[in-house]
Design a protein around this motif. Sequence first.
Motif, PDB file in Angstrom:
ATOM      1  N   GLY A  47      29.767 -48.235  78.087  1.00  4.12           N
ATOM      2  CA  GLY A  47      30.211 -46.954  77.547  1.00  4.12           C
ATOM      3  C   GLY A  47      31.550 -47.083  76.854  1.00  4.12           C
ATOM      4  N   SER A  48      32.239 -45.945  76.728  1.00  4.41           N
ATOM      5  CA  SER A  48      33.487 -45.934  75.964  1.00  4.41           C
ATOM      6  C   SER A  48      34.714 -45.701  76.830  1.00  4.41           C
ATOM      7  N   ASP A  49      34.595 -45.886  78.153  1.00  4.56           N
ATOM      8  CA  ASP A  49      35.764 -45.768  79.016  1.00  4.56           C
ATOM      9  C   ASP A  49      36.682 -46.971  78.818  1.00  4.56           C
ATOM     10  N   VAL A  50      37.957 -46.784  79.100  1.00  3.10           N
ATOM     11  CA  VAL A  50      38.925 -47.861  78.873  1.00  3.10           C
ATOM     12  C   VAL A  50      38.681 -49.065  79.776  1.00  3.10           C
ATOM     13  N   PRO A  79      35.401 -45.207  71.345  1.00  3.45           N
ATOM     14  CA  PRO A  79      34.304 -44.214  71.289  1.00  3.45           C
ATOM     15  C   PRO A  79      33.595 -44.186  69.937  1.00  3.45           C
ATOM     16  N   GLY A  80      34.330 -44.434  68.856  1.00  2.00           N
ATOM     17  CA  GLY A  80      33.695 -44.464  67.536  1.00  2.00           C
ATOM     18  C   GLY A  80      32.674 -45.575  67.432  1.00  2.00           C
ATOM     19  N   LEU A  81      33.022 -46.736  67.963  1.00  2.00           N
ATOM     20  CA  LEU A  81      32.109 -47.872  67.919  1.00  2.00           C
ATOM     21  C   LEU A  81      30.939 -47.672  68.885  1.00  2.00           C
ATOM     22  N   ALA A  82      31.227 -47.084  70.038  1.00  2.00           N
ATOM     23  CA  ALA A  82      30.155 -46.813  71.003  1.00  2.00           C
ATOM     24  C   ALA A  82      29.100 -45.890  70.394  1.00  2.00           C
TER      25      ALA A  82
END
Length: 200
Positions: A14-17, A41-44
């Motif tokens: 996912g897009s979590d750090v 998040p953009g890449l995810a």
Amino acid sequence: MAALPPLNSVLASGSDVDDPLASALATLFEPSPILYSDLVPGLAAYIPASSRPIAMYSDLIDASLAVISTWSDDLKAQFIAGHPRIGEVKGLSHLSAKEQAAAATPPEVLARLAHLNACYEYRYPGLRYITFVNRRTRAMIKDEMEGVLRLEPSLSSNQPVVETVGRVEVAGEEWKKELERAVVDVGKIAKSRLKSLGVD
């Protein structure tokens, strides 16, 4: 030594750090607030919607650059500012230190680079000088920066006076050209890091 997680875990995350995608991008591009808030998040979101498969890490870098290309100039400028200034010796990631060859640089060259960074950032407000070092010494980068700023070669740490180098208009043609050049070089740096890590 930095290491990249397996690509399949990156693509499935996912897009979590704390996810593998964020870890991989931070290694390739340097960690920065904009990387975590916008690129991850953009890449995810981009990966599952893209018609181009990501089979190698170099494809992931290309996808990242595709996402970055859609950003505003302000976001792009914040992103390139995540890279350390040329000539910095403290607080560098392992890969940045290796790329810039910190131990081999004479103090007068470091002092000149610090001044050239100040001149550059005055001339191009909001930008940071980024270049693909590609095994060049900092002395060679000094010469390159002087060329970009149209300055005579020197080892002066305070000449010319910063405010005399001229200033370009933010979002003007010259400023945008320099911003886009920096983004391209960030991509080159990321691909060079792949090679240094022994990854495709």
